[in-house]
Design an enzyme around this catalytic site. Structure first.
Site, PDB file in Angstrom:
ATOM      1  N   ASN A   1      -0.421   3.848   1.582  1.00  0.00           N
ATOM      2  CA  ASN A   1      -1.138   4.549   2.643  1.00  0.00           C
ATOM      3  C   ASN A   1      -0.399   4.400   3.976  1.00  0.00           C
ATOM      4  O   ASN A   1      -0.399   3.320   4.561  1.00  0.00           O
ATOM      5  CB  ASN A   1      -2.555   3.957   2.736  1.00  0.00           C
TER       6      ASN A   1
ATOM      7  N   GLY B   1      -1.271   5.356   6.841  1.00  0.00           N
ATOM      8  CA  GLY B   1      -2.224   4.992   7.884  1.00  0.00           C
ATOM      9  C   GLY B   1      -2.401   3.487   7.977  1.00  0.00           C
ATOM     10  O   GLY B   1      -2.479   2.919   9.066  1.00  0.00           O
TER      11      GLY B   1
ATOM     12  N   PHE C   1     -13.109   5.443  10.803  1.00  0.00           N
ATOM     13  CA  PHE C   1     -13.150   5.981   9.445  1.00  0.00           C
ATOM     14  C   PHE C   1     -14.112   5.147   8.615  1.00  0.00           C
ATOM     15  O   PHE C   1     -14.668   4.158   9.086  1.00  0.00           O
ATOM     16  CB  PHE C   1     -11.741   5.959   8.832  1.00  0.00           C
TER      17      PHE C   1
ATOM     18  N   ASP D   1     -17.516   3.094   9.587  1.00  0.00           N
ATOM     19  CA  ASP D   1     -17.576   2.859  11.039  1.00  0.00           C
ATOM     20  C   ASP D   1     -18.783   3.499  11.730  1.00  0.00           C
ATOM     21  O   ASP D   1     -19.384   2.878  12.607  1.00  0.00           O
ATOM     22  CB  ASP D   1     -16.287   3.325  11.719  1.00  0.00           C
TER      23      ASP D   1
ATOM     24  N   THR E   1       0.855  -1.183   0.000  1.00  0.00           N
ATOM     25  CA  THR E   1       0.000   0.000   0.000  1.00  0.00           C
ATOM     26  C   THR E   1       0.892   1.234   0.000  1.00  0.00           C
ATOM     27  O   THR E   1       2.057   1.162   0.386  1.00  0.00           O
ATOM     28  CB  THR E   1      -0.941   0.034   1.221  1.00  0.00           C
TER      29      THR E   1
ATOM     30  N   ASP F   1      -7.067  -6.847   1.862  1.00  0.00           N
ATOM     31  CA  ASP F   1      -8.177  -6.286   1.102  1.00  0.00           C
ATOM     32  C   ASP F   1      -9.407  -6.478   1.972  1.00  0.00           C
ATOM     33  O   ASP F   1      -9.562  -7.510   2.632  1.00  0.00           O
ATOM     34  CB  ASP F   1      -8.350  -6.973  -0.256  1.00  0.00           C
TER      35      ASP F   1
END
Length: 194
Positions: free
Chosen positions: A10, A12, A146, A149, A8, A67
């Site tokens: 990302n 985060g 996020f 959620d 990734t 994933d």
């Protein structure tokens, strides 16, 4: 123990994976930005394997990928593989999902996560799956987390993911379950064989 390349870009997601894998003491690093993997699989499993395998081969190192997505029963599993592309922002995705469920009383849903680890030759050495079942609320609740959620309700906890602390969520979430399985199967990986 090798460094795992996280499939990734990302940061985060890298931080989240580091939290889950902390008990193992392994090092994680982001994939090089020039490596792009198109998610062409038809399942979460296929996409996780595809990402881990392609990144591992490209850098000739061990790689890890996940994933995940939200599958709503009343929508025949949608948004599913397209959970992240169901709208441009979290707010848009939530609004679109709530609109699709307007007037629907059966709101069961599952968050699904598959985590895969590939050896430097691209072969998949381990894959685990975590599922968290819940329901979709009629409106957002909570301000933690996020994505979906705020509308993913866990009846047994009487909270949405967004109303849970990070620690509470990690214990019961789809991703937490997948990584917990991975940690238990980790000793079977043969890092020295590659």
């Amino acid at each position: 123990m090798p460094t795992l390349i996280v499939a990734t870009g990302n940061p985060g997601k890298l931080a989240e994976m580091q939290t889950y894998l902390e008990p193992l003491g392994c090092q994680l690093t982001l994939k090089p930005t020039e490596i792009e993997v198109e998610e062409t699989g038809s399942t979460f499993y296929e996409n996780a394997c595809l990402k881990a395998s392609q990144v591992a081969k490209a850098v000739n190192q061990w790689a890890i990928a996940d994933d995940s997505g939200l599958a709503v029963d009343a929508l025949d599993g949608a948004p599913g593989l397209y959970s992240a592309r169901y709208g441009n922002t979290d707010r848009e995705r939530i609004a679109k999902l709530l609109q699709a469920l307007e007037g629907v009383s059966q709101r069961q849903a599952q968050f699904i996560c598959v985590v895969s680890i590939a050896a430097p030759d691209g072969s998949i050495q381990l894959s685990t799956k975590g599922i968290c079942s819940g329901e979709i609320t009629h409106s957002p609740r909570g301000d933690q987390g996020f994505g979906y959620d705020p509308i993913f309700w866990l009846p047994e906890h009487k909270k949405t993911f967004a109303e849970m602390t990070k620690v509470e969520k990690q214990k019961v979430s789809h991703r937490g379950k997948a990584f917990n399985k991975l940690i238990h199967q980790w000793p079977g990986l043969k890092f020295d064989s590659f």
